[in-house]
Design an enzyme around this catalytic site. Structure first.
Site, PDB file in Angstrom:
ATOM      1  N   HIS A   1       0.817  -1.225   0.000  1.00 28.87           N
ATOM      2  CA  HIS A   1       0.000   0.000   0.000  1.00 28.87           C
ATOM      3  C   HIS A   1       0.847   1.271   0.000  1.00 28.87           C
ATOM      4  CE1 HIS A   1      -3.750   2.102   0.491  1.00 28.87           C
ATOM      5  NE2 HIS A   1      -3.432   2.603   1.672  1.00 28.87           N
TER       6      HIS A   1
HETATM    7  O1  LIG Z   1     -10.117   3.032   3.996  1.00 30.58           O
HETATM    8  C1  LIG Z   1      -9.611   3.604   3.017  1.00 30.58           C
HETATM    9  O2  LIG Z   1     -10.144   3.587   1.906  1.00 30.58           O
HETATM   10  C2  LIG Z   1      -8.339   4.322   3.184  1.00 30.58           C
HETATM   11  C3  LIG Z   1      -7.384   3.839   3.972  1.00 30.58           C
HETATM   12  C4  LIG Z   1      -6.166   4.593   4.184  1.00 30.58           C
HETATM   13  O3  LIG Z   1      -6.103   5.791   3.923  1.00 30.58           O
HETATM   14  C5  LIG Z   1      -5.069   3.910   4.757  1.00 30.58           C
HETATM   15  C6  LIG Z   1      -3.858   4.523   4.726  1.00 30.58           C
HETATM   16  C7  LIG Z   1      -2.759   4.097   5.419  1.00 30.58           C
HETATM   17  C8  LIG Z   1      -1.559   4.729   5.230  1.00 30.58           C
HETATM   18  O4  LIG Z   1      -1.007   4.863   4.047  1.00 30.58           O
HETATM   19  C9  LIG Z   1      -0.844   5.343   6.317  1.00 30.58           C
HETATM   20  O5  LIG Z   1       0.313   5.708   6.140  1.00 30.58           O
HETATM   21  O6  LIG Z   1      -1.417   5.438   7.379  1.00 30.58           O
END
Ligand SMILES: O=C(O)/C=C/C(=O)/C=C/C=C(\O)C(=O)O
EC number: 3.7.1.14
Length: 287
Positions: free
Chosen positions: A267
């Site tokens: 991710h």
């Molecule tokens: O639930 C969603 O669609 C989005 C999830 C996020 O924004 C998760 C992101 C996590 C990271 O990249 C971070 O660095 O916390």
């Protein structure tokens, strides 16, 4: 700032954003100088911030002559905390509008990671004339996946970490962020834990927000065709937070989009494949 080493402290700034019911002290980092500005928007994990998410990407863009603004969304890092009962993507977009107005920037490129991608799309829908190009990385719209059970394993771990912010839960979450975990050092875990525990109000408010509205990130699929901005969508094929088919949905909906998929990547494409990611983004912004 160009020609000197950039640090979080030396680029740290605050702005007061007032917009309707909003009255928030928002933190951002302002790096470099240039006629064109790239705003970077971080993801929604506990302890995330613009600097934490994009520390491998700032210098190359600044060196290429871009001004880079890292906005910490309300509820993260040194920005004010908030309980969000509606669309968090749209809330972040309204705050970003306040920031670009305050900085008197007519038009900005936006690079969004995960929640930051959802927020970039919300901003582009509400303010098309203020957007140059978009880079959407592991995000761009909420909505269900036809292939992957939701919430994904990554999002379950993220929400578990908000509820119980322990080092063990942090390690469990970060181990599924990336494909290759060998780069995850104790120092990185500790820095992220410190970020999280410094702002327990953010953690508590995220949990309250989810209880009030479990769908913080709406599905923008029906409106994607309205966005005419050139868009580079970037995904990791091993993303266990926001599944890769969301990237295909963006490609199908955005008329001027192209998609790059990194193999052996989770991710955090901007971190796991930083060199190639930076070269691709610079090439995309330049041509
Ligand atoms: O639930 C969603 O669609 C989005 C999830 C996020 O924004 C998760 C992101 C996590 C990271 O990249 C971070 O660095 O916390």
């Amino acid at each position: 700032m160009t020609g000197t080493t950039l640090s979080e402290a030396s680029t740290s700034k605050f702005v007061r954003i007032q917009d309707g019911e909003l009255d928030l002290n928002i933190h951002y980092n302002d790096c470099g100088e240039g006629a064109e500005t790239v705003v970077m928007l971080h993801g929604s994990g506990p302890g995330a911030s613009g600097w934490a998410n994009f520390n491998r990407n700032i210098e190359p863009l600044v060196a290429a002559g871009y001004r880079v603004i890292l906005m910490d969304c309300p509820g993260w890092s040194k920005s004010d905390s908030i309980v969000c009962t509606g669309s968090r993507s749209d809330l972040n977009a309204r705050v970003l509008k306040g920031l670009v107005d305050a900085l008197e920037l007519d038009r900005v490129h936006i690079l969004g990671n995960s929640m930051g991608g959802h927020s970039a799309v919300a901003f582009a829908l509400a303010n098309p004339e203020r957007v140059g190009k978009l880079v959407l990385m592991g995000g761009g719209t909420g909505g269900a996946s036809p292939f992957t059970p939701m919430p994904t394993e990554g999002i379950k771990l993220l929400q578990g970490l908000y509820r119980e912010p322990t080092i063990d839960n942090l390690k469990k979450m970060m181990n599924v962020f990336v494909f290759d975990t060998s780069d995850l050092t104790e120092e990185l875990f500790q820095a992220r834990l410190d970020n999280m525990l410094n702002r327990r109000d953010h953690l508590e408010n995220f949990v309250k927000s989810l209880a009030a509205n479990p769908k913080q990130f709406p599905d923008f699929s029906p409106r994607l065709a309205e966005i005419k901005a050139q868009t580079l969508v970037i995904w990791g094929s091993n993303d266990r937070f926001v599944p890769m088919d969301t990237g295909l949905r963006l490609l199908a909906g955005l008329p001027n989009a192209e998609l790059h998929v990194f193999n052996r990547c989770g991710h955090w494409a901007q971190w796991e494949h930083a060199d190639k990611f930076n070269r691709m983004v610079l090439d995309f912004l330049t041509h």
